[in-house]
Design an enzyme around this catalytic site. Structure first.
Site, PDB file in Angstrom:
ATOM      1  N   GLY A   1      14.575  14.013   0.402  1.00 47.47           N
ATOM      2  CA  GLY A   1      15.054  14.656  -0.812  1.00 47.47           C
ATOM      3  C   GLY A   1      15.440  16.084  -0.527  1.00 47.47           C
ATOM      4  N   GLY A   2      15.652  16.864  -1.608  1.00 46.07           N
ATOM      5  CA  GLY A   2      16.069  18.248  -1.434  1.00 46.07           C
ATOM      6  C   GLY A   2      15.031  19.099  -0.730  1.00 46.07           C
ATOM      7  CG  PHE A   3      11.131  17.610  -0.870  1.00 46.40           C
ATOM      8  CD1 PHE A   3      10.584  16.967   0.220  1.00 46.40           C
ATOM      9  CD2 PHE A   3      11.515  16.854  -1.955  1.00 46.40           C
ATOM     10  CE1 PHE A   3      10.411  15.593   0.222  1.00 46.40           C
ATOM     11  CE2 PHE A   3      11.346  15.474  -1.951  1.00 46.40           C
ATOM     12  CZ  PHE A   3      10.798  14.847  -0.867  1.00 46.40           C
TER      13      PHE A   3
ATOM     14  N   GLY B   1      11.932   8.270   3.329  1.00 51.62           N
ATOM     15  CA  GLY B   1      13.023   8.759   2.499  1.00 51.62           C
ATOM     16  C   GLY B   1      13.176  10.248   2.665  1.00 51.62           C
TER      17      GLY B   1
ATOM     18  CG  ASP C   1      14.691  14.718 -11.048  1.00 47.70           C
ATOM     19  OD1 ASP C   1      15.719  14.197 -11.552  1.00 47.70           O
ATOM     20  OD2 ASP C   1      14.550  14.869  -9.822  1.00 47.70           O
TER      21      ASP C   1
END
Length: 657
Positions: A367-369, A365, A483
């Site tokens: 994410g923003g990181f 996956g 979150d």
């Protein structure tokens, strides 16, 4: 209870090498005892004690209760003790939770013990277990982080304080409980706690405390904290305050003489009644087998070598794997972080090889990181490697935050960090691999969510609640996640949930757990943010409760909370569920994939609890410990929910902090 002492420290050290690993917080131990069957007399006795002992203990001035039910061989004996500085409500909640957790961790075992910060619970079919059995062992925990200056004075101060506190608990308190602190004049200050079960005499309490102090204190040399847990007695010291109320014992710091620290004033030959300490390590609750006499005889021949090896290996291992601790609200001192990072460092070359040089086929996956990859280590262990995107300033901050938090958290419903890599321009966090990936990939997929029957959905809901309770109330750090949503809930091979995604999380002080903190910017995921956070940037543990409520409704309905404002009318999941709730048709919101295969009462209760969690007023939302209690059965009457605040405010994406 504590009157059978093992005379040979070398035997103790040898046995340590043979001990299986113990689990993380809370700390359950399954005894090497007989099993009982479902619907048996023993099960009925256990159910009765689970329903009565928490109330009896919390109503007692000593916060202590025992129970004996039935006749041999189906007799059950139980003891529950809460820490002397907790209130009756916290005591009741803790022991009630302990009965639930033990019966999950040690299913159908007649003997089991579990330790929490606020309480301890033990039950067995043998009332003499504490005096004669070696299966329930003292449990030692050391905190990462060293005192780097004037270590001799510090160690002497710790030894003097814990012994003075133990003396006070034994001889100056009918509750067998005491707290202590060092006076100003030496930094860091030290805080301590000692407690025995109140049914011990003063002399036996002191003997018990002497035994666990003498067995453990040498291994805590220079460390900022340590504790020993046992059924009969416990002690703990830290360089940060951890108990409520004023200290009962105060001692002056030792003179600045540079002389070696005095040894603890305990009898070195004393050993605990029931055996030896268990090292802190990862893994599930395991049965502790009684050591056969032939093993003891065999190790005597090599007692000197084993004694030395055991002490060195055991304490080295505990220092690397014990839970972390520091003051609020800062993450930790530089020394603590350095110690922690060093102990978890992994080579970039190993992680590159494990992930096939971060091959796309191994990507789990993104994410923003950055991306997450599956990896296989040389020993065959599977891991998930979170890789920071090059040039991502947001990712750097989130990665630092996640590292500072997750490395210090230990709970079966919180994802475990196993390593880090900060070399060759790589910034990598290495986690345990969780086989079924994230909840959102299943619950929002029409085909995959057919795998989730009601048993699994209920299991996931309860696990998330327990994980949040740990973050908010039971962990050394008091954490607001900020979150929580299905993409940050991972599912293992047994569909047990693990909370992940701590890049936006924040530590709050004990006095800020329910009090709102104002954020400089609003971060999080659309549709899960509490109104007070989305509108004013105010977050607290009640913000996470709101996110939990939304997530529960999604798990039950199989429908995503869109939080979209269509044509001037709100069209989100909360509004739909509320309309059905008022109409008495809320069962119609249940995911049709379950095809009616669910107990309606359980589903209605979960929806009811979720609606309480999404109340517009944060004060009206329950704490997660209350949520866990509500979900655990129908003995607690639930308040009627009010209409949740509809999300007409969410018309713009939140800004990044």
């Amino acid at each position: 209870m504590a009157n059978h002492l093992v005379p040979c420290a070398a035997i103790v050290a040898a046995v340590v090498l043979l001990m299986p690993c113990a689990t993380g917080y809370p700390w359950p131990f399954c005894h090497d005892s007989d099993n009982f069957k479902a619907n048996s007399s023993y099960q009925a006795h256990l159910d009765f004690v689970a329903a009565t002992l928490p109330m009896n203990a919390s109503a007692s001035p000593d916060l202590f209760a025992t129970a004996v039910v039935g006749t041999v061989p189906e007799q059950l004996w139980a003891v529950g003790l809460c820490r002397g500085d907790v209130n009756a409500t916290a005591c009741f909640n803790c022991l009630t939770q302990a009965f639930r957790d033990l019966q999950n961790d040690c299913s159908y075992d007649k003997g089991a013990t579990i330790y929490y910060d606020p309480c301890m619970l033990h039950y067995s079919d043998n009332q003499q277990l504490l005096a004669d059995d070696e299966s329930d062992l003292p449990y030692f925990i050391s905190y990462n982080g060293n005192v780097t200056s004037d270590q001799a004075r510090f160690n002497g101060l710790v030894a003097e304080l814990v012994n003075a506190t133990a003396e006070h608990a034994a001889y100056n308190s009918t509750r067998r409980f005491a707290t202590g602190e060092s006076r100003a004049g030496f930094e860091p200050k030290v805080y301590s706690l000692a407690q025995c079960t109140p049914d011990l005499t003063a002399a036996r309490c002191r003997t018990c405390l002497e035994a666990i102090i003498s067995q453990s204190l040498d291994g805590f040399q220079n460390l900022v904290g340590g504790r020993a847990l046992w059924i009969n007695c416990t002690y703990r010291y830290e360089t940060a305050p951890f108990f409520d109320g004023p200290a009962m014992v105060q001692i002056a710091p030792p003179p600045s003489s540079g002389a070696p620290a005095p040894a603890p004033t305990v009898a070195p030959s004393m050993q605990p009644t029931s055996g030896t300490p268990a090292a802190v390590a990862g893994g599930g609750g395991r049965k502790y087998s009684r050591l056969p006499s032939v093993v003891v005889a065999a190790v005597l021949a090599a007692v000197t070598a084993l004694n030395l090896a055991a002490c060195l290996c055991f304490w080295r291992r505990r220092r690397r794997t014990a839970e972390e601790k520091q003051t609020y609200p800062m993450y930790s001192t530089v020394a603590e972080d350095t110690d922690m990072v060093d102990s978890m460092m992994m080579d970039a070359s190993i992680l590159r090889a494990a992930t096939g040089d971060f091959d796309e086929s191994n990507k789990l996956g993104e994410g923003g990181f950055g991306a997450v990859y599956k990896g296989v280590l040389p020993d065959g262990g599977e891991v998930a490697v979170k890789r920071l995107s090059q040039g991502s300033s947001r990712g750097v901050e989130e990665l630092k935050n996640e590292l500072a938090l997750v490395a210090k958290l230990r709970h079966k419903n919180v994802v475990t960090l196993v390593g880090i890599c900060l070399e060759q321009q790589e910034r990598l966090l290495v986690y345990e691999f969780v086989a079924n990936r994230s909840l959102n990939l299943i619950i929002f997929d029409a085909e995959k969510r057919e795998r989730l029957d009601w048993r699994h959905r209920h299991q996931i809901i309860n696990g998330i609640a327990r994980g949040l309770q740990y973050l908010h109330e039971d962990s050394q750090l008091k954490v607001v996640h900020r979150d929580l949503n299905p993409s940050n809930i991972l599912l293992d091979a047994n569909m047990d949930p693990k909370i992940s995604g701590f890049g936006l999380a924040r530590i709050v002080g004990r006095d800020q757990q329910t009090q709102a903190v104002v954020s400089q910017g609003v971060v999080g995921t659309y549709g899960y943010m509490a109104p007070e956070y989305a509108l004013r940037g105010n977050y607290s543990v009640k913000s996470d409760a709101f996110s939990f409520g939304v997530t529960v409704l999604e798990i039950i309905s199989g429908r995503k909370n869109s939080a979209i404002y269509n044509g001037g009318k709100p069209d989100d999941l909360l509004d739909t569920v509320w309309q059905h709730w008022e109409a008495g048709t809320v069962v119609e919101t249940v995911d049709p994939c379950m095809d009616g295969g669910f107990p309606e009462g359980d589903v209605l209760r979960c929806i009811h609890v979720a609606l309480l969690c999404v109340q517009g007023d944060p004060a009206a939302r329950p704490a997660m410990s209350s949520v866990v209690m509500m979900l655990g059965g129908d003995t607690i009457t639930l308040q009627a929910p009010s209409k949740p605040m509809i999300f007409e405010y969410y018309q713009e994406s939140p800004e990044n902090e």
